[in-house]
Design a protein around this motif. Structure first.
Motif, PDB file in Angstrom:
ATOM      1  N   ALA A  22       0.838  -1.202   0.000  1.00 18.23           N
ATOM      2  CA  ALA A  22       0.000   0.000   0.000  1.00 18.23           C
ATOM      3  C   ALA A  22       0.874   1.254   0.000  1.00 18.23           C
ATOM      4  N   LYS A  23       1.872   1.269   0.854  1.00 14.65           N
ATOM      5  CA  LYS A  23       2.789   2.412   0.945  1.00 14.65           C
ATOM      6  C   LYS A  23       3.462   2.707  -0.389  1.00 14.65           C
ATOM      7  N   GLN A  24       4.026   1.664  -1.004  1.00 13.53           N
ATOM      8  CA  GLN A  24       4.778   1.892  -2.237  1.00 13.53           C
ATOM      9  C   GLN A  24       3.877   2.199  -3.429  1.00 13.53           C
ATOM     10  N   PHE A  25       2.675   1.629  -3.457  1.00 14.43           N
ATOM     11  CA  PHE A  25       1.754   1.968  -4.545  1.00 14.43           C
ATOM     12  C   PHE A  25       1.284   3.420  -4.427  1.00 14.43           C
ATOM     13  N   ILE A  26       1.078   3.886  -3.216  1.00 18.19           N
ATOM     14  CA  ILE A  26       0.727   5.297  -3.020  1.00 18.19           C
ATOM     15  C   ILE A  26       1.849   6.190  -3.538  1.00 18.19           C
ATOM     16  N   GLU A  27       3.088   5.824  -3.236  1.00 17.07           N
ATOM     17  CA  GLU A  27       4.242   6.589  -3.709  1.00 17.07           C
ATOM     18  C   GLU A  27       4.328   6.603  -5.232  1.00 17.07           C
ATOM     19  N   GLU A  28       3.775   5.573  -5.877  1.00 20.43           N
ATOM     20  CA  GLU A  28       3.762   5.508  -7.343  1.00 20.43           C
ATOM     21  C   GLU A  28       2.587   6.286  -7.946  1.00 20.43           C
ATOM     22  N   GLY A  29       1.760   6.872  -7.094  1.00 22.84           N
ATOM     23  CA  GLY A  29       0.644   7.666  -7.591  1.00 22.84           C
ATOM     24  C   GLY A  29      -0.639   6.889  -7.781  1.00 22.84           C
ATOM     25  N   ALA A  30      -0.735   5.717  -7.164  1.00 21.36           N
ATOM     26  CA  ALA A  30      -1.945   4.904  -7.268  1.00 21.36           C
ATOM     27  C   ALA A  30      -2.895   5.208  -6.111  1.00 21.36           C
ATOM     28  N   LYS A  31      -4.164   4.940  -6.339  1.00 23.98           N
ATOM     29  CA  LYS A  31      -5.177   5.005  -5.285  1.00 23.98           C
ATOM     30  C   LYS A  31      -5.304   3.596  -4.709  1.00 23.98           C
ATOM     31  N   VAL A  32      -5.273   3.483  -3.376  1.00 26.73           N
ATOM     32  CA  VAL A  32      -5.185   2.168  -2.742  1.00 26.73           C
ATOM     33  C   VAL A  32      -6.393   1.880  -1.862  1.00 26.73           C
ATOM     34  N   ILE A  33      -6.946   0.692  -2.050  1.00 19.88           N
ATOM     35  CA  ILE A  33      -7.989   0.146  -1.176  1.00 19.88           C
ATOM     36  C   ILE A  33      -7.418  -1.110  -0.536  1.00 19.88           C
ATOM     37  N   ILE A  34      -7.517  -1.211   0.786  1.00 16.84           N
ATOM     38  CA  ILE A  34      -7.030  -2.409   1.464  1.00 16.84           C
ATOM     39  C   ILE A  34      -8.179  -3.110   2.189  1.00 16.84           C
ATOM     40  N   THR A  35      -8.021  -4.415   2.359  1.00 15.11           N
ATOM     41  CA  THR A  35      -8.972  -5.182   3.163  1.00 15.11           C
ATOM     42  C   THR A  35      -8.215  -5.977   4.216  1.00 15.11           C
ATOM     43  N   GLY A  36      -8.942  -6.409   5.223  1.00 16.66           N
ATOM     44  CA  GLY A  36      -8.394  -7.249   6.275  1.00 16.66           C
ATOM     45  C   GLY A  36      -9.508  -7.629   7.224  1.00 16.66           C
ATOM     46  N   ARG A  37      -9.230  -8.588   8.093  1.00 14.58           N
ATOM     47  CA  ARG A  37     -10.258  -9.065   9.025  1.00 14.58           C
ATOM     48  C   ARG A  37     -10.212  -8.346  10.366  1.00 14.58           C
ATOM     49  N   ASP A  38      -9.112  -7.642  10.641  1.00 14.12           N
ATOM     50  CA  ASP A  38      -8.907  -7.005  11.937  1.00 14.12           C
ATOM     51  C   ASP A  38      -9.143  -5.503  11.809  1.00 14.12           C
ATOM     52  N   ASP A  43      -7.611   0.314  10.999  1.00  9.32           N
ATOM     53  CA  ASP A  43      -7.603   1.694  11.507  1.00  9.32           C
ATOM     54  C   ASP A  43      -6.181   2.226  11.642  1.00  9.32           C
ATOM     55  N   GLN A  44      -5.262   1.365  12.090  1.00  8.82           N
ATOM     56  CA  GLN A  44      -3.865   1.770  12.220  1.00  8.82           C
ATOM     57  C   GLN A  44      -3.251   2.067  10.857  1.00  8.82           C
ATOM     58  N   ALA A  45      -3.592   1.243   9.861  1.00  4.79           N
ATOM     59  CA  ALA A  45      -3.090   1.472   8.499  1.00  4.79           C
ATOM     60  C   ALA A  45      -3.622   2.786   7.943  1.00  4.79           C
ATOM     61  N   LYS A  46      -4.891   3.062   8.199  1.00  9.11           N
ATOM     62  CA  LYS A  46      -5.515   4.307   7.742  1.00  9.11           C
ATOM     63  C   LYS A  46      -4.853   5.517   8.391  1.00  9.11           C
ATOM     64  N   LYS A  47      -4.474   5.366   9.650  1.00 12.19           N
ATOM     65  CA  LYS A  47      -3.803   6.450  10.360  1.00 12.19           C
ATOM     66  C   LYS A  47      -2.427   6.723   9.760  1.00 12.19           C
ATOM     67  N   LEU A  48      -1.725   5.641   9.381  1.00  9.63           N
ATOM     68  CA  LEU A  48      -0.413   5.786   8.767  1.00  9.63           C
ATOM     69  C   LEU A  48      -0.499   6.422   7.387  1.00  9.63           C
ATOM     70  N   TYR A  49      -1.494   5.986   6.613  1.00  6.50           N
ATOM     71  CA  TYR A  49      -1.645   6.452   5.227  1.00  6.50           C
ATOM     72  C   TYR A  49      -3.092   6.893   5.018  1.00  6.50           C
ATOM     73  N   PRO A  50      -3.404   8.158   5.324  1.00  9.25           N
ATOM     74  CA  PRO A  50      -4.790   8.640   5.315  1.00  9.25           C
ATOM     75  C   PRO A  50      -5.507   8.516   3.981  1.00  9.25           C
ATOM     76  N   SER A  51      -4.763   8.443   2.878  1.00 10.09           N
ATOM     77  CA  SER A  51      -5.418   8.358   1.571  1.00 10.09           C
ATOM     78  C   SER A  51      -5.991   6.978   1.283  1.00 10.09           C
ATOM     79  N   ILE A  52      -5.613   5.990   2.101  1.00 10.09           N
ATOM     80  CA  ILE A  52      -6.103   4.620   1.918  1.00 10.09           C
ATOM     81  C   ILE A  52      -7.599   4.536   2.201  1.00 10.09           C
ATOM     82  N   THR A  53      -8.289   3.710   1.428  1.00  6.76           N
ATOM     83  CA  THR A  53      -9.639   3.284   1.768  1.00  6.76           C
ATOM     84  C   THR A  53      -9.532   1.901   2.391  1.00  6.76           C
ATOM     85  N   ALA A  54      -9.986   1.757   3.642  1.00  5.87           N
ATOM     86  CA  ALA A  54      -9.857   0.496   4.370  1.00  5.87           C
ATOM     87  C   ALA A  54     -11.227  -0.141   4.580  1.00  5.87           C
ATOM     88  N   ILE A  55     -11.358  -1.399   4.164  1.00  6.21           N
ATOM     89  CA  ILE A  55     -12.638  -2.111   4.247  1.00  6.21           C
ATOM     90  C   ILE A  55     -12.428  -3.437   4.972  1.00  6.21           C
TER      91      ILE A  55
END
Length: 255
Positions: A22-38, A43-55
């Motif tokens: 997610a970090k490196q794709f953002i640096e490449e100018g991509a829009k990132v959506i992540i998923t996970g069960r936790d 929320d921690q990932a979203k805090k680190l990289y606010p542009s992420i959409t977390a589902i």
């Protein structure tokens, strides 16, 4: 492949390899959506990289996958599907007398293999509609030679490798423009690899190699020791097996 401006969905993106991706794709100018069960990790990932959409979503659940597809469709869709989610059980899942053996093996297969097929099928038409689109499937060095400590995980990754090759050829035959990449990591320094012996690489090294491969349209991306094991397994399969299953393994199985 041009990554700038692309929207990418990364399953298992809240930690480890997925979060580094997610970090490196953002640096490449991509829009990132992540998923996970936790949710906490999301929320921690979203805090680190606010542009992420977390589902929050479970890659092994058909109901969750359909809900994920519908939500992403509402958000405008994706250009790249990165099937990164995975799970591994170690030596506690080996003994046939273990009542949890089959249950844990089923979870590994459902998450690591069937979940990939499920999401690819759901998102295929969406990807086909894009000018430039791709699927990234994560297999493993263990798809060439199994590790005795993680037999079902090894089998699930071998299944992913064969499936990925067949999917790529199928899409080529029907003249689809969707590109199919396979990432084959060696042992990577993540929480999932804790307790496993052997030379490992960091997540940033792995994702650097992935992004380089995507940009160069290298469809099979072998990283680190995977390159050596691939060649050894072709010409000296017994040696490749011994390298991944060194002496002393039987003692670990008994401990």
């Amino acid at each position: 492949m041009d990554l700038k401006g692309k929207t990418i969905l990364i399953t298992g993106g809240s930690a480890g390899i997925g979060l580094e991706a997610a970090k490196q794709f953002i640096e490449e100018g991509a829009k990132v959506i992540i998923t996970g069960r936790d949710q906490k990790k999301l929320d921690q990932a979203k805090k680190l990289y606010p542009s992420i959409t977390a589902i929050k979503s479970d890659a092994s659940s058909q109901e969750a996958a359909v809900a994920l597809y519908n939500e992403i469709n509402q958000l405008g869709g994706i250009d790249i599907l990165y099937n990164n989610a995975g799970i591994v059980y170690g030596k506690d899942n080996l003994g046939i007398s273990n009542p949890k053996h089959f249950e844990k093996a089923a979870i590994e297969i459902n998450t690591n293999y069937l979940g990939v097929i499920l999401l690819n099928d759901l998102f295929m038409d969406m990807l086909k509609s894009r000018k430039e689109a791709a699927i990234i499937n994560t297999s493993s060095i263990l798809s060439y030679t199994p590790a005795n400590l993680v037999p079902t995980y090894s089998a699930s990754k071998a299944a992913v490798r064969f499936y990925t090759e067949a999917l790529r050829d199928h899409l080529t035959m029907i003249r689809s423009s969707v590109k199919v990449f396979e990432l084959l990591p060696p042992l990577v320094k993540t929480n999932m690899a804790e307790g496993m012996d052997g030379k490992s690489i960091t997540t940033d090294v792995l994702i650097n190699a992935l992004i380089k491969g995507l940009k160069n349209n290298t469809y099979t991306i072998r990283v680190g020791d995977t390159k050596a094991i691939y060649l050894l397994n072709r010409f000296f399969p017994k040696l490749a097996y011994k390298l991944l299953n060194p002496k002393g393994l039987s003692e670990k199985l008994q401990s």
